[in-house]
Design an enzyme around this catalytic site. Structure first.
Site, PDB file in Angstrom:
ATOM      1  N   ARG A   1      -2.572  21.101  -2.698  1.00 49.27           N
ATOM      2  CA  ARG A   1      -2.944  19.992  -3.582  1.00 49.27           C
ATOM      3  C   ARG A   1      -3.999  19.139  -2.885  1.00 49.27           C
ATOM      4  NH1 ARG A   1       2.804  18.335  -6.346  1.00 49.27           N
ATOM      5  NH2 ARG A   1       3.761  19.229  -4.499  1.00 49.27           N
ATOM      6  N   VAL A   2      -4.694  18.356  -3.689  1.00 45.69           N
ATOM      7  CA  VAL A   2      -5.890  17.710  -3.166  1.00 45.69           C
ATOM      8  C   VAL A   2      -5.564  16.680  -2.076  1.00 45.69           C
ATOM      9  CG1 VAL A   2      -6.088  15.917  -4.964  1.00 45.69           C
ATOM     10  CG2 VAL A   2      -8.127  16.783  -3.832  1.00 45.69           C
ATOM     11  N   VAL A   3      -4.507  15.892  -2.254  1.00 42.98           N
ATOM     12  CA  VAL A   3      -4.238  14.840  -1.268  1.00 42.98           C
ATOM     13  C   VAL A   3      -3.855  15.460   0.082  1.00 42.98           C
ATOM     14  CG1 VAL A   3      -2.730  12.901  -0.679  1.00 42.98           C
ATOM     15  CG2 VAL A   3      -3.624  13.106  -3.011  1.00 42.98           C
TER      16      VAL A   3
ATOM     17  N   ARG B   1     -10.968  17.938 -16.464  1.00 43.87           N
ATOM     18  CA  ARG B   1     -12.100  17.118 -16.013  1.00 43.87           C
ATOM     19  C   ARG B   1     -11.702  15.682 -15.752  1.00 43.87           C
ATOM     20  NH1 ARG B   1     -14.651  16.786 -20.455  1.00 43.87           N
ATOM     21  NH2 ARG B   1     -13.258  18.234 -21.484  1.00 43.87           N
TER      22      ARG B   1
ATOM     23  N   TYR C   1       2.317  27.456 -15.807  1.00 45.39           N
ATOM     24  CA  TYR C   1       2.872  26.127 -15.505  1.00 45.39           C
ATOM     25  C   TYR C   1       2.836  25.246 -16.753  1.00 45.39           C
ATOM     26  CZ  TYR C   1       3.523  21.691 -12.961  1.00 45.39           C
ATOM     27  OH  TYR C   1       3.983  20.479 -12.518  1.00 45.39           O
TER      28      TYR C   1
ATOM     29  N   ASN D   1      -4.449  18.556   1.105  1.00 50.19           N
ATOM     30  CA  ASN D   1      -5.597  19.299   1.643  1.00 50.19           C
ATOM     31  C   ASN D   1      -6.571  18.369   2.366  1.00 50.19           C
ATOM     32  OD1 ASN D   1      -4.876  21.814   0.807  1.00 50.19           O
ATOM     33  ND2 ASN D   1      -6.678  22.172  -0.472  1.00 50.19           N
TER      34      ASN D   1
HETATM   35  P1  NAD Z   1       7.700  20.950  -4.805  1.00 49.33           P
HETATM   36  O1  NAD Z   1       7.091  22.309  -4.865  1.00 49.33           O
HETATM   37  O2  NAD Z   1       7.674  20.215  -3.525  1.00 49.33           O
HETATM   38  O3  NAD Z   1       9.220  21.001  -5.292  1.00 49.33           O
HETATM   39  C1  NAD Z   1       9.730  21.955  -6.192  1.00 49.33           C
HETATM   40  C2  NAD Z   1      11.091  22.391  -5.693  1.00 49.33           C
HETATM   41  O4  NAD Z   1      11.669  23.310  -6.634  1.00 49.33           O
HETATM   42  C3  NAD Z   1      11.023  23.135  -4.356  1.00 49.33           C
HETATM   43  O5  NAD Z   1      12.007  22.639  -3.488  1.00 49.33           O
HETATM   44  C4  NAD Z   1      11.285  24.596  -4.743  1.00 49.33           C
HETATM   45  O6  NAD Z   1      11.849  25.351  -3.690  1.00 49.33           O
HETATM   46  C5  NAD Z   1      12.199  24.421  -5.926  1.00 49.33           C
HETATM   47  N1  NAD Z   1      12.228  25.572  -6.834  1.00 49.33           N
HETATM   48  C6  NAD Z   1      11.158  26.244  -7.333  1.00 49.33           C
HETATM   49  N2  NAD Z   1      11.594  27.236  -8.139  1.00 49.33           N
HETATM   50  C7  NAD Z   1      12.948  27.168  -8.164  1.00 49.33           C
HETATM   51  C8  NAD Z   1      13.974  27.937  -8.800  1.00 49.33           C
HETATM   52  N3  NAD Z   1      13.679  28.960  -9.613  1.00 49.33           N
HETATM   53  N4  NAD Z   1      15.261  27.600  -8.566  1.00 49.33           N
HETATM   54  C9  NAD Z   1      15.583  26.561  -7.742  1.00 49.33           C
HETATM   55  N5  NAD Z   1      14.658  25.819  -7.107  1.00 49.33           N
HETATM   56  C10 NAD Z   1      13.352  26.123  -7.319  1.00 49.33           C
HETATM   57  O7  NAD Z   1       6.999  20.085  -5.958  1.00 49.33           O
HETATM   58  P2  NAD Z   1       7.165  18.550  -6.353  1.00 49.33           P
HETATM   59  O8  NAD Z   1       5.849  17.932  -6.277  1.00 49.33           O
HETATM   60  O9  NAD Z   1       8.313  17.939  -5.644  1.00 49.33           O
HETATM   61  O10 NAD Z   1       7.524  18.691  -7.902  1.00 49.33           O
HETATM   62  C11 NAD Z   1       8.851  18.561  -8.373  1.00 49.33           C
HETATM   63  C12 NAD Z   1       8.870  18.599  -9.893  1.00 49.33           C
HETATM   64  O11 NAD Z   1       8.058  17.541 -10.413  1.00 49.33           O
HETATM   65  C13 NAD Z   1       8.320  19.893 -10.474  1.00 49.33           C
HETATM   66  O12 NAD Z   1       9.096  20.247 -11.598  1.00 49.33           O
HETATM   67  C14 NAD Z   1       6.923  19.535 -10.893  1.00 49.33           C
HETATM   68  O13 NAD Z   1       6.473  20.318 -11.957  1.00 49.33           O
HETATM   69  C15 NAD Z   1       7.105  18.076 -11.301  1.00 49.33           C
HETATM   70  N6  NAD Z   1       5.820  17.348 -11.197  1.00 49.33           N
HETATM   71  C16 NAD Z   1       5.311  16.993  -9.991  1.00 49.33           C
HETATM   72  C17 NAD Z   1       4.082  16.325  -9.918  1.00 49.33           C
HETATM   73  C18 NAD Z   1       3.475  15.895  -8.611  1.00 49.33           C
HETATM   74  O14 NAD Z   1       2.359  15.383  -8.632  1.00 49.33           O
HETATM   75  N7  NAD Z   1       4.129  16.000  -7.487  1.00 49.33           N
HETATM   76  C19 NAD Z   1       3.389  16.055 -11.096  1.00 49.33           C
HETATM   77  C20 NAD Z   1       3.928  16.460 -12.318  1.00 49.33           C
HETATM   78  C21 NAD Z   1       5.163  17.097 -12.358  1.00 49.33           C
HETATM   79  N1  UDP Z   2      -9.233  19.864  -5.465  1.00 44.80           N
HETATM   80  C1  UDP Z   2     -10.331  19.789  -4.622  1.00 44.80           C
HETATM   81  N2  UDP Z   2     -10.184  20.248  -3.354  1.00 44.80           N
HETATM   82  C2  UDP Z   2      -9.013  20.737  -2.879  1.00 44.80           C
HETATM   83  C3  UDP Z   2      -7.895  20.785  -3.736  1.00 44.80           C
HETATM   84  C4  UDP Z   2      -8.044  20.352  -5.038  1.00 44.80           C
HETATM   85  O1  UDP Z   2     -11.410  19.321  -4.999  1.00 44.80           O
HETATM   86  O2  UDP Z   2      -8.965  21.124  -1.693  1.00 44.80           O
HETATM   87  C5  UDP Z   2      -9.383  19.335  -6.840  1.00 44.80           C
HETATM   88  C6  UDP Z   2      -8.863  20.250  -7.930  1.00 44.80           C
HETATM   89  O3  UDP Z   2      -9.836  21.177  -8.330  1.00 44.80           O
HETATM   90  C7  UDP Z   2      -8.535  19.245  -9.031  1.00 44.80           C
HETATM   91  C8  UDP Z   2      -8.096  17.993  -8.261  1.00 44.80           C
HETATM   92  O4  UDP Z   2      -8.613  18.151  -6.931  1.00 44.80           O
HETATM   93  O5  UDP Z   2      -9.693  18.938  -9.771  1.00 44.80           O
HETATM   94  C9  UDP Z   2      -6.600  17.809  -8.189  1.00 44.80           C
HETATM   95  O6  UDP Z   2      -6.031  19.022  -7.735  1.00 44.80           O
HETATM   96  P1  UDP Z   2      -4.474  19.212  -7.457  1.00 44.80           P
HETATM   97  O7  UDP Z   2      -4.259  20.667  -7.204  1.00 44.80           O
HETATM   98  O8  UDP Z   2      -4.005  18.255  -6.438  1.00 44.80           O
HETATM   99  O9  UDP Z   2      -3.756  18.772  -8.817  1.00 44.80           O
HETATM  100  P2  UDP Z   2      -3.965  19.152 -10.354  1.00 44.80           P
HETATM  101  O10 UDP Z   2      -5.241  19.905 -10.555  1.00 44.80           O
HETATM  102  O11 UDP Z   2      -2.779  19.963 -10.701  1.00 44.80           O
HETATM  103  O12 UDP Z   2      -4.022  17.827 -11.014  1.00 44.80           O
END
Ligand code: NAD
Ligand code: UDP
Ligand code: UDP
Length: 319
Positions: free
Chosen positions: A193-195, A282, A152, A197
């Site tokens: 993801r944490v929220v 961290r 990623y 979950n």
């Molecule tokens: P999500 O998993 O809900 O959405 C991702 C979407 O992309 C899904 O609909 C999935 O089916 C589609 N997808 C995955 N692989 C694909 C492929 N090869 N071809 C076409 N579609 C594909 O996640 P999200 O939280 O909505 O994230 C969307 C974007 O924002 C991602 O690029 C993610 O890296 C970025 N992002 C999100 C967060 C966050 O906190 N939500 C933080 C940083 C970056």
């Molecule tokens: N995390 C946790 N319990 C869970 C899921 C996630 O304590 O059930 C922690 C995880 O280890 C990380 C933080 O929450 O430190 C955020 O995790 P998330 O997967 O949401 O996002 P990211 O690590 O990609 O920021």
């Protein structure tokens, strides 16, 4: 904005449009009178996220994988395709890297051919486990290239490289946004993801699973604030390419988050501790001075308000 193709509305392509963020973006763009193509392979996206848009004359849904070329005549591309939660992107890590890298090449090729402006959904993960705190855009990051998060992190870093090389080499109009943890309605309830979950565990009365000692921190941005920033960034002056941090600078430990969610849901779950996954950052908090000055944007929704909306959404889902 006028489009170049002689139809009424400008045309926007949203890759990953059926996902959590992509679906909110499609909805916003339709409200702003865009003709929207939502492209998704449904790896983590869900039809229910965009079901209410199907039938709109301004919405096309296309099942397609961005690792394969795609041809259309468009004005703007929002490249959001990529699984975002650690369990999802680690499920098929090779496909995750392909999605970021081949997906970026195809979408940049499309932008180059059509002269469309293109925005990349990059991530705070490009900073890895940061030694600079809060994170500023000029910080190059501290990323493991061979760990379980690398598919990623490095995929997104390579996508940023491709964006800037297409900008320099082919004069493609690019916008790069580094998104920090964002939450809200339409997150997948089982995405790990944490929220999501913690809320699902609190609503079901299951144990709240904290990884590590719970003192690691994250900054949580509500989805509506994020979408405002994405829209502003796409329509900012051409010379402003980013990368720009978008997130909410409020910083919380996972223990604080768990306690907040327990108190807002009124749940009585027990908190339990599990091992911390490899390379788990961290601390994380965005410095958003650049977004504030260039986009005149600042997040408005507090964590309590945003969590209330998100909890209400998950309650409706579970009924
Ligand atoms: P999500 O998993 O809900 O959405 C991702 C979407 O992309 C899904 O609909 C999935 O089916 C589609 N997808 C995955 N692989 C694909 C492929 N090869 N071809 C076409 N579609 C594909 O996640 P999200 O939280 O909505 O994230 C969307 C974007 O924002 C991602 O690029 C993610 O890296 C970025 N992002 C999100 C967060 C966050 O906190 N939500 C933080 C940083 C970056
Ligand atoms: N995390 C946790 N319990 C869970 C899921 C996630 O304590 O059930 C922690 C995880 O280890 C990380 C933080 O929450 O430190 C955020 O995790 P998330 O997967 O949401 O996002 P990211 O690590 O990609 O920021
Ligand atoms: N591409 C695409 N749609 C287009 C134009 C290009 O999917 O409308 C893909 C194309 O298949 C190519 C990639 O984008 O693999 C990169 O395009 P570029 O023009 O930069 O490179 P080239 O075609 O010279 O390899």
């Amino acid at each position: 904005m006028k489009n170049k193709h002689y139809s009424l509305n400008p045309r926007a392509l949203v890759t990953g449009g059926a996902g959590f963020l992509g679906s909110h973006l499609c909805e916003r763009l339709i409200k702003e009178e865009f003709d929207v193509i939502c492209l998704d392979n449904f790896f983590t996206g869900q039809k229910r996220n965009i079901a209410h848009l199907i039938g709109s004359p301004y919405f096309d849904l296309i099942r397609h994988d961005v690792t394969f070329p795609y041809y259309a005549e468009i004005d703007q591309i929002y490249n959001f395709a990529c699984p975002a939660s650690p369990p999802h992107y680690q499920y098929d890590p090779v496909q995750t890297t392909k999605t970021s890298v081949h997906g970026a090449i195809n979408m940049l090729g499309l932008a180059k051919r059509t002269r469309a402006r293109i925005l990349q959904a990059s991530t705070s993960e490009v900073y890895g486990d940061p030694s600079v705190h809060p994170q500023v855009e000029s910080y190059w990051g501290n990323v493991n290239s061979i760990g379980i998060r690398s598919c990623y992190d490095e995929g997104k870093r390579c996508a940023e490289t491709l964006f800037f090389d297409y900008y320099r080499q082919n004069r493609v109009e690019i916008k790069v946004v580094r998104i920090f943890n964002t939450y809200g309605p339409r997150m997948h309830p089982n995405d790990g993801r944490v929220v999501s979950n913690f809320i699902m565990q609190a609503l079901r009365g299951d144990d709240i699973t904290i990884y590590g000692d719970g003192r690691q921190t994250r900054s949580f941005c509500y989805v509506d604030d994020l979408i405002d920033a994405i829209f502003l960034m796409m329509h900012s002056h051409a010379a402003f390419t980013g990368p720009v941090n978008i997130g909410n600078p409020g910083e919380f430990s996972m223990l604080e988050l768990a306690e907040k969610i327990l108190s807002l849901t009124g749940g009585s779950s027990k908190i339990v501790f599990h091992p911390l996954p490899q390379d788990d950052p961290r601390q994380r908090r965005p410095d958003i001075a650049l977004a504030e000055s260039e986009l005149n944007w600042t997040p408005r929704v507090t964590l309590d308000e945003g969590l209330r909306e998100t909890i209400a959404y998950f309650r409706r889902l579970s009924q």
